[in-house]
Design a protein around this motif. Structure first.
Motif, short mmCIF file in Angstrom:
data_model
loop_
_atom_site.label_atom_id
_atom_site.label_comp_id
_atom_site.label_asym_id
_atom_site.label_seq_id
_atom_site.Cartn_x
_atom_site.Cartn_y
_atom_site.Cartn_z
N CYS A 4 44.17 19.79 -48.67
CA CYS A 4 44.39 20.44 -47.39
C CYS A 4 43.26 21.43 -47.15
O CYS A 4 42.99 22.29 -48.00
CB CYS A 4 45.73 21.16 -47.41
SG CYS A 4 46.59 21.10 -45.84
N PHE A 14 35.86 14.27 -38.86
CA PHE A 14 36.92 13.30 -38.64
C PHE A 14 36.32 11.90 -38.60
O PHE A 14 35.47 11.59 -37.78
CB PHE A 14 37.64 13.59 -37.31
CG PHE A 14 38.46 14.85 -37.34
CD1 PHE A 14 39.73 14.84 -37.89
CD2 PHE A 14 37.96 16.03 -36.85
CE1 PHE A 14 40.49 16.00 -37.93
CE2 PHE A 14 38.71 17.20 -36.88
CZ PHE A 14 39.98 17.18 -37.43
N ALA A 96 34.59 18.52 -36.21
CA ALA A 96 35.80 19.16 -35.70
C ALA A 96 35.56 19.83 -34.34
O ALA A 96 36.40 19.78 -33.45
CB ALA A 96 36.32 20.17 -36.71
N TRP A 170 43.78 20.47 -42.16
CA TRP A 170 43.61 19.02 -42.10
C TRP A 170 43.57 18.42 -43.50
O TRP A 170 43.04 19.02 -44.44
CB TRP A 170 42.31 18.68 -41.35
CG TRP A 170 42.22 19.40 -40.05
CD1 TRP A 170 41.47 20.52 -39.78
CD2 TRP A 170 42.94 19.12 -38.85
NE1 TRP A 170 41.67 20.93 -38.49
CE2 TRP A 170 42.57 20.09 -37.89
CE3 TRP A 170 43.86 18.14 -38.48
CZ2 TRP A 170 43.08 20.11 -36.60
CZ3 TRP A 170 44.37 18.15 -37.20
CH2 TRP A 170 43.99 19.12 -36.28
N ALA A 178 38.24 14.07 -42.85
CA ALA A 178 39.63 13.77 -42.51
C ALA A 178 39.68 12.43 -41.78
O ALA A 178 38.81 12.13 -40.97
CB ALA A 178 40.20 14.89 -41.64
N LEU A 180 41.09 10.12 -39.06
CA LEU A 180 41.79 10.20 -37.78
C LEU A 180 42.18 8.79 -37.33
O LEU A 180 41.31 7.98 -37.02
CB LEU A 180 40.88 10.86 -36.73
CG LEU A 180 41.50 11.15 -35.36
CD1 LEU A 180 42.61 12.18 -35.48
CD2 LEU A 180 40.43 11.63 -34.39
N LEU A 190 45.78 13.50 -34.08
CA LEU A 190 45.36 14.75 -34.69
C LEU A 190 46.52 15.41 -35.45
O LEU A 190 46.34 15.94 -36.55
CB LEU A 190 44.82 15.71 -33.63
CG LEU A 190 43.39 15.43 -33.16
CD1 LEU A 190 43.07 16.25 -31.92
CD2 LEU A 190 42.37 15.73 -34.27
N THR A 193 47.05 13.74 -38.69
CA THR A 193 46.00 14.05 -39.66
C THR A 193 46.20 15.42 -40.30
O THR A 193 45.65 15.70 -41.36
CB THR A 193 44.62 14.00 -38.96
OG1 THR A 193 44.49 12.75 -38.30
CG2 THR A 193 43.47 14.14 -39.94
N SER A 194 46.99 16.27 -39.66
CA SER A 194 47.18 17.63 -40.15
C SER A 194 48.17 17.66 -41.32
O SER A 194 49.12 16.89 -41.38
CB SER A 194 47.70 18.52 -39.02
OG SER A 194 48.04 19.79 -39.52
#
Length: 318
Positions: A4, A14, A96, A170, A178, A180, A190, A193-194
């Motif tokens: 994280c 992403f 981002a 993320w 990350a 996406l 989004l 993805t978090s």
């Protein structure tokens, strides 16, 4: 290994999902979306130019139609050029910051589109159901205020949802990337993805976003219901057919736009299929901006006349 990462300490890249995975060749998709984008730009900008240039198209209806074409140009530009770039990239990715900027402008244009369509339905209601007072109720000053209100509401809405994304963390890999699951920076992907608690974001989508959808949707349905009852009272069968034909094509596009948006954003997250979401997203980010100028003007004598006067100027005899 996935971890994280917070935007405050680490800006993730992403990696966007391949829209073409398991589908047609990338080169074919590139040509398809390039054609769609060019068609949307040519159609909408031609309409903006004709309405701005031709004094016979200075009525409130065309003023609003020009506003819709400007919005559709922005909506297509917010997503399609980046999609085209990704189709020629080995590994599609976006920072981002760029992702958040795209998210903001996509929402600004997308929400404004739905609001302007509702204002156009109101305009048609007044024109058909109360023609005597139409020049007083729907003059250009009123239309300008309505369009400004659409942009203002959309801007505040987009700022709210973009602001709610800023504190999120993320899920990233060892290289700080990350994943996406979409072809552009949209809301639902989004949130997926978090690795933060996204209940506040989900609540904002359903409450504030739902209210923003419900109001215009109700206005459109009521307007077209009243229009239908008024048309049915017309003595001429030809007049009824012509009116129903025009309103039917408009209502088809409105249903198409709102239907795809409701499908993507207002289903429970567990019921959303990634492929179905992307297909619906293509519909309202690419097909709607392409189709709107043709649906709203192709069968319109005034617009066709303005285009003819532009292409074939009348000869002035000495």
């Amino acid at each position: 290994t996935m971890a994280c990462a917070s935007n405050a300490s680490h800006t993730p890249v992403f990696l966007l999902v391949e829209l073409w995975r398991g589908g047609p060749p990338k080169s074919l998709l590139f040509l398809l979306f390039l054609t769609i984008y060019m068609g949307a730009m040519v159609g909408n900008l031609t309409l903006v130019f004709l309405i701005s240039r031709d004094s016979r198209l200075s009525t409130p209806m065309y003023y609003l139609l020009r506003g819709l074409s400007v919005v559709d140009t922005g909506l297509a530009t917010a997503t399609l050029p980046q999609l085209l770039a990704h189709l020629v990239s080995v590994q599609p990715a976006i920072s981002a910051v760029r992702c958040l900027i795209q998210f903001f402008f996509f929402y600004v244009f997308g929400v404004t589109d739905t609001l302007v369509v509702a204002v156009m339905a109101l305009d048609r209601y007044v024109a058909i159901c109360d023609p005597l007072h139409y020049p007083i109720i729907m003059n250009q000053q009123v239309c300008a205020r309505l369009l400004a209100s659409c942009w203002s509401v959309s801007f505040i809405h987009s700022l709210l949802h973009a602001g709610l994304l800023l504190p999120l963390q993320w899920t990233v890999d060892n290289e700080g990337a990350a994943y996406l699951p979409h072809f552009f920076c949209d809301h639902r992907p989004l949130l997926k993805t978090s690795c933060s608690d996204t209940q506040t974001n989900e609540l904002a989508i359903f409450l504030e976003g739902g209210l923003l959808m419900l109001g215009p949707c109700a206005l459109i349905l009521l307007s077209y219901a009243r229009i239908a009852t008024t048309i049915l009272r017309l003595p001429s069968a030809a007049g009824r057919r012509r009116a129903f034909s025009t309103c039917g094509s408009h209502l088809t596009m409105v249903t198409f736009l709102y239907g795809t948006i409701i499908w993507v954003y207002f289903q429970p997250p567990s019921q959303n299929s990634q492929k179905q979401d992307m297909a619906a997203a293509v519909m309202y980010t690419a097909i709607t901006p392409l189709a709107n100028p043709f649906v709203y003007s192709l069968r319109n004598k005034d617009v066709k006349g303005a285009l003819h006067r532009l292409l074939v100027p009348s000869q002035v005899t000495p």
